[in-house]
Design an enzyme around this catalytic site. Sequence first.
Site, PDB file in Angstrom:
ATOM      1  N   HIS A  44       0.813  -1.206   0.000  1.00 35.69           N
ATOM      2  CA  HIS A  44       0.000   0.000   0.000  1.00 35.69           C
ATOM      3  C   HIS A  44       0.853   1.266   0.000  1.00 35.69           C
ATOM      4  O   HIS A  44       0.500   2.252  -0.638  1.00 35.69           O
ATOM      5  CB  HIS A  44      -0.919  -0.013   1.227  1.00 35.69           C
ATOM      6  CG  HIS A  44      -1.959   1.062   1.219  1.00 35.69           C
ATOM      7  ND1 HIS A  44      -3.125   0.969   0.480  1.00 35.69           N
ATOM      8  CD2 HIS A  44      -2.013   2.260   1.847  1.00 35.69           C
ATOM      9  CE1 HIS A  44      -3.844   2.056   0.664  1.00 35.69           C
ATOM     10  NE2 HIS A  44      -3.206   2.863   1.478  1.00 35.69           N
ATOM     11  N   HIS A  90     -10.444   2.520  -0.431  1.00 36.92           N
ATOM     12  CA  HIS A  90     -10.592   2.115   0.969  1.00 36.92           C
ATOM     13  C   HIS A  90     -11.414   0.830   0.984  1.00 36.92           C
ATOM     14  O   HIS A  90     -12.439   0.726   1.658  1.00 36.92           O
ATOM     15  CB  HIS A  90     -11.242   3.222   1.797  1.00 36.92           C
ATOM     16  CG  HIS A  90     -10.501   3.500   3.068  1.00 36.92           C
ATOM     17  ND1 HIS A  90     -11.113   3.728   4.270  1.00 36.92           N
ATOM     18  CD2 HIS A  90      -9.166   3.581   3.325  1.00 36.92           C
ATOM     19  CE1 HIS A  90     -10.216   3.944   5.220  1.00 36.92           C
ATOM     20  NE2 HIS A  90      -9.025   3.863   4.659  1.00 36.92           N
ATOM     21  N   ASP A 263      -0.416  14.909   5.293  1.00 35.03           N
ATOM     22  CA  ASP A 263      -1.516  14.217   5.962  1.00 35.03           C
ATOM     23  C   ASP A 263      -0.995  12.951   6.634  1.00 35.03           C
ATOM     24  O   ASP A 263      -0.150  12.246   6.084  1.00 35.03           O
ATOM     25  CB  ASP A 263      -2.567  13.873   4.902  1.00 35.03           C
ATOM     26  CG  ASP A 263      -3.541  12.808   5.361  1.00 35.03           C
ATOM     27  OD1 ASP A 263      -3.956  12.852   6.530  1.00 35.03           O
ATOM     28  OD2 ASP A 263      -3.882  11.937   4.535  1.00 35.03           O
ATOM     29  N   SER A 308      -5.339   6.819  13.340  1.00 31.19           N
ATOM     30  CA  SER A 308      -6.395   7.727  13.782  1.00 31.19           C
ATOM     31  C   SER A 308      -6.530   8.859  12.776  1.00 31.19           C
ATOM     32  O   SER A 308      -5.541   9.335  12.206  1.00 31.19           O
ATOM     33  CB  SER A 308      -6.070   8.297  15.163  1.00 31.19           C
ATOM     34  OG  SER A 308      -6.093   7.284  16.143  1.00 31.19           O
TER      35      SER A 308
END
Length: 730
Positions: A44, A90, A263, A308
């Site tokens: 990934h 996702h 991010d 998170s």
Amino acid sequence: MTIKNEQIEKHGLKLEEYKKIKELLGRDSNLLELGIFSAMWNEHCSYKSSKIHLKKLPTKNNIVIQGPGENAGVIDIGDDDAIVFKIESHNHPSFIEPYQGAATGVGGILRDVFTMGARPIALMNSIHFGSPENKKTQNLLNGVVSGIGGYGNSVGIPTVGGETKFNRTYNENILVNAMAVGHVNKNKIFYSKAKGINKPVVYVGSKTGRDGIHGATMASAEFDENSEEKKPTVQVGDPFTEKLLLEACLELMKKNSIISIQDMGAAGLTSSSIEMASKGNVGIELNLNKVPCRENNMTPYEMMLSESQERMLIILDDNKENEAKKIFDKWDLDFVVIGKTTDSKRLILNFDDKKVADIPITALADEAPQYNRKWTTSKNKKKELKLKSLKKIKIEEALLRILSSPDHSNKSWITNQFDQSVMCDTIQKSGGDAAVIRIHKKEKAISVSVDSSANYCNADAKIGGKQIICENWRNLISVGSKPLAITNCLNFGSPEKPEVMGEFVECIEGMKEACEFLNFPVVSGNVSFYNETNSKSIFPTPVIGGIGIFENLKKIINMKSKKVGNLIIIIGKTLGHMEQTTFMRDIYSINEGCPPEVNLVNEKNNGLAVSKLINDNLVSSCHDVSSGGIIVALAEMSMASMLGLKIVKPKKFKDLNEYFYAEDQGRYLLEIERNNLKKIEDILKKNNIFFEIIAEVQNDIFEVDKTFSIKTKELFDYSNKWFKNFNAVN
């Protein structure tokens, strides 16, 4: 400590990969370091099986500001305006926990866009579910749609379109691909490359919890019968905090404070810190005692691997902390300096006054494995279909069955759950060939379309890859825009299987050919491998998100028929290709043969001709011909306006089904006024474009001359039939 083989395998690493890790470190790793390598070396994050093939795709032209390698791609649309966009998967999280999996997919792709300095202006999605008869499909559909709507609506970004498809190949591995689009001044774009030494590394946003630990690793492994046990690896999202984070980041970006910003997405604090350091060729030292945690007694391992949501990592310029902290305090978000950049070119982690990890940045980034995996050419699945031997079905019966099927039925049950108009810049919503969004307070707009091609790719990956690029190109042209660039999400099974890897390689080759010929570069994207359960792979499913530009809002059109008496002409030849068509699958349950060939010269010439006619104000409405063929496309135009059509019966085809349901490529339906016919004929003949008159707009009857007729309202009712009867809507 000595790392055991079962620990290595549990972290998704091969034993030979761990041997390389030991060589790079000059010692055994500890468990924390093993977890960090696991996160950075998984499929990934590292693209270790796909990178060498992705490099073949065209990524540059005169409008590309930023191609692949950043959080999102950026293109120039003139007047100092730029569009930032990306699509990501996702899939695994959404199968395990559909609401949160889909919601956090939306949240993650939004952060990829606003971390570049752009304000998000639109969301789209491509969602694929198993057979409607599968007992899991209803719950998964409800959860995913609710998650997409719940997150996007709460943040206040319009979800303007997408696609929803059903096929048994996704029974145990659904696909949830989310796309975000943002607008930014091209001189105010922010990047993730760290610069400078002893610069403060700042953690902002939500606190860190134990959700999402090993999420990226889980996304790089296939499912089995124990997949339900992986629920703890699914992140939990909070769209209201995301909205605060978005506004705080955009406010800070107006100052001259940020050196780089990233991010905390897949692999969380691990990937964000390492990617920033690697791009800037610097080191990073973090004090994990300073990481804001929402749970007690969190370990360094948990902090570094938590996924998170709603968190960012920022590197600030000197003496800017106080100014920046005031902004985040105002928005009630955590703002903590947790480390600094260094000249060590190492990731150094400290906790409780001890050094708990020390890894060369290059070992985690540059030295990640890259595999040129074995692959086999796709099997030649060509099989001549003998239509004469099949039980004959009437045109109208086939049409009604297709319009009331899961893939072609009206999707308003889904789109009604999405706020499509928030921000007040949505010009055209879902339901057409492409959505249209105005650039705020400006007289220009962009078009956005998302498309996929699983059945074609399963039959012939190269043709399928080429076709889906052209399909996206046609959709953008059909609303009057000029296609500019694409993002892609490539969903495949295990790359360790030569046949799956062959599908991937050949799909890339087809995409490459089409993108180069159409000058349609790939500026961002995502590869999602291991979409399989118990070694059974999904169909290869490339998803393409394309962006087009309007320089004049008066040139925007749609597929709605406009006026009784107008003519419908078809651009592009119909040859009668029936293999791999919706007709053969839905009517006869036959899924054999090769997809239609894609002639790139015809695609380009036909598309440019349609664009010219639209720009010359000669087209009242337009729709491309794709899944379902001519008759389905005509029905969609008719239902969009509730006007009828009188369709000409072709003379050259004995089998009308072969004419009306063929899926030959490169075709458009144009509604024109009669007094413009001669002018249009001259333009098309001059450019050697095939066309013919195919229908006339009439009041409320949809008919094929001397063959059948039905009220347009009845067509619409059939199109609404499936979702009304599906238990998910009750």
